[in-house]
Design an enzyme around this catalytic site. Sequence first.
Site, PDB file in Angstrom:
ATOM      1  N   GLU A 107       0.803  -1.213   0.000  1.00  0.00           N
ATOM      2  CA  GLU A 107       0.000   0.000   0.000  1.00  0.00           C
ATOM      3  C   GLU A 107       0.845   1.276   0.000  1.00  0.00           C
ATOM      4  O   GLU A 107       0.753   2.081   0.926  1.00  0.00           O
ATOM      5  CB  GLU A 107      -0.950  -0.020   1.206  1.00  0.00           C
TER       6      GLU A 107
HETATM    7  C1  ACM Z   1      -1.880  -5.290   4.492  1.00  0.00           C
HETATM    8  O1  ACM Z   1      -2.896  -5.787   4.979  1.00  0.00           O
HETATM    9  N1  ACM Z   1      -1.857  -4.034   4.098  1.00  0.00           N
HETATM   10  C2  ACM Z   1      -0.675  -6.075   4.308  1.00  0.00           C
END
Ligand code: ACM
Length: 546
Positions: free
Chosen positions: A331
């Site tokens: 992310e």
């Molecule tokens: C995650 O759940 N962002 C690895």
Amino acid sequence: MLAALALALTLDSGFAVIPRPVHLTPKAGTFTLTGATVITTDAASRALGFMLADYLFPATGYRLVVRSSAPPRGVPVISLGLDSTLRTVSDEGYRLDVSRSRVTIRAARPAGAFYAIQTLRQLFPPTILREAKVAGTAWTIPAVSIEDYPRFSWRGMHLDVGRHFMPKEFVKKYIDLLAFHKMNRFHWHLTEDQGWRIEIKQYPRLTLVGAWRRETIVGRPDRRDSTSWRFDGQPHGGFYTQDDIREIVAYAQSRFVTIVPEIEMPGHSQAAIAAYPELGNKGDTLSPWTRWGVDENILNPGEQTIRFYQNVLTEVMALFPGHWIHIGGDEAPKAQWKASPLAQERIRELGLKDEDELQSWFTRRMDEFLTAHGRSLIGWDEILQGGLAPNATVMSWRGIEGGIAAARAGHDVVMAPGSHTYFDYYQSTDTTREPLAIGGFLPLDTVYAFEPVPAELTADEARHVLGAQGQVWTEYIPDPKRVEYMAFPRACALAEVLWTPRDERDYADFTRRLATHLARLAVLDVNYRAPSIGATPPVSDTRPSR
Ligand code: ACM
């Protein structure tokens, strides 16, 4: 025939070991522990002999003698010993034989003997786990012969202490609970947008500034509608000193748990940027984040940032002796890199195609660094985008596809898909009766049905699947009691997925054993969620947006 079957069933009901042992043969008779019982060990298992004595003392009140020579005939014995010819049961396997007068534990390596001790604790009445003397109990266990070993080498649980700090004493309890379930990896998520939790001597502002946020958003309002946001006005924070970390690492080591520390980069880094604005892309002054979600503030890809994080990793490696260092990688939105002259210049000078390749380059720099120090980089499956670093292990969380791709490319893989291992998801479809959670729906039977090795892989590729782990992200999990509620008993189901041979798994049998096991968790003061065993309502894809 029927009588024999009935007898076998009756005998079997005395065994409620989780995870279920590979081979378990009930025998006639029982063994009773008394204050006269002696623990004998060889030199290599002496420390484990004392550990067993310590486990047994509080509830029984017996200070059992630990000695190296056999006691006189007639004295009941628990005999511990290492036997390298037992390699057939693997480095973590063991044999445990209980007869009327004797408990015999043999293993090739100390880890196996430790797991035999965990099984032995589960053969006694649940009150053996009490931290105070239990009056009027006969400490009797059924005679049995057990041969046992794990299916996977990576049997893990994760804990996010970035969103909500968890005290050191709870981290130890969590490690104890992992070990009790024969799990051997603790993935410690130490840095986040909302908090940096590990003292780094060279960069004190990481905890001076980064470990503390002003306040926290209340509830789970619409992320796009800032008029609906409310904040609690309560400062939140905390961090582990390097001495705390050493203490926890030693605690984990003595329980055969390897800690995998995670230092997130380049995303989920707002707390670090708040502490050292030069790590960011915009030169502005930020504070540790007070909301949840995916943050656009990511690290800049400059040489100083690389050096800063390599210096951080140097201190991390000095604290954590385990082989794997997790660098996050998930992310990391690229808007700031798209707008940043420095990032664009890097892309040009390195001849890269785009920002994904730039993140891949960043990760490779860390991979080279960790590899040069004899360690291995592990990252979330986004590290596949833009090209996988040569020595990287992939943690597959957005489904199993990342894991399949990595295994096919010859990389090791740890399975962590949201669908089966995100223990921050709801445990019921009736969310009004549950504490607020991130969303999703992951009931116990779905965890139990998880198969870590994707059917698509060949046998050779499947060898790269090291195992799996359960995730406990703590945006909506404010304290240890809630961690326990979300993690248990789902972690019990996952422990069995990772230990017990696939063909030996049986949900009905698991739930039968779980009834006894929940009594153990209660004695251990674990705030588990009472499972609603039975049919699971059908659900569509409920993966929440993180
Ligand atoms: C995650 O759940 N962002 C690895």
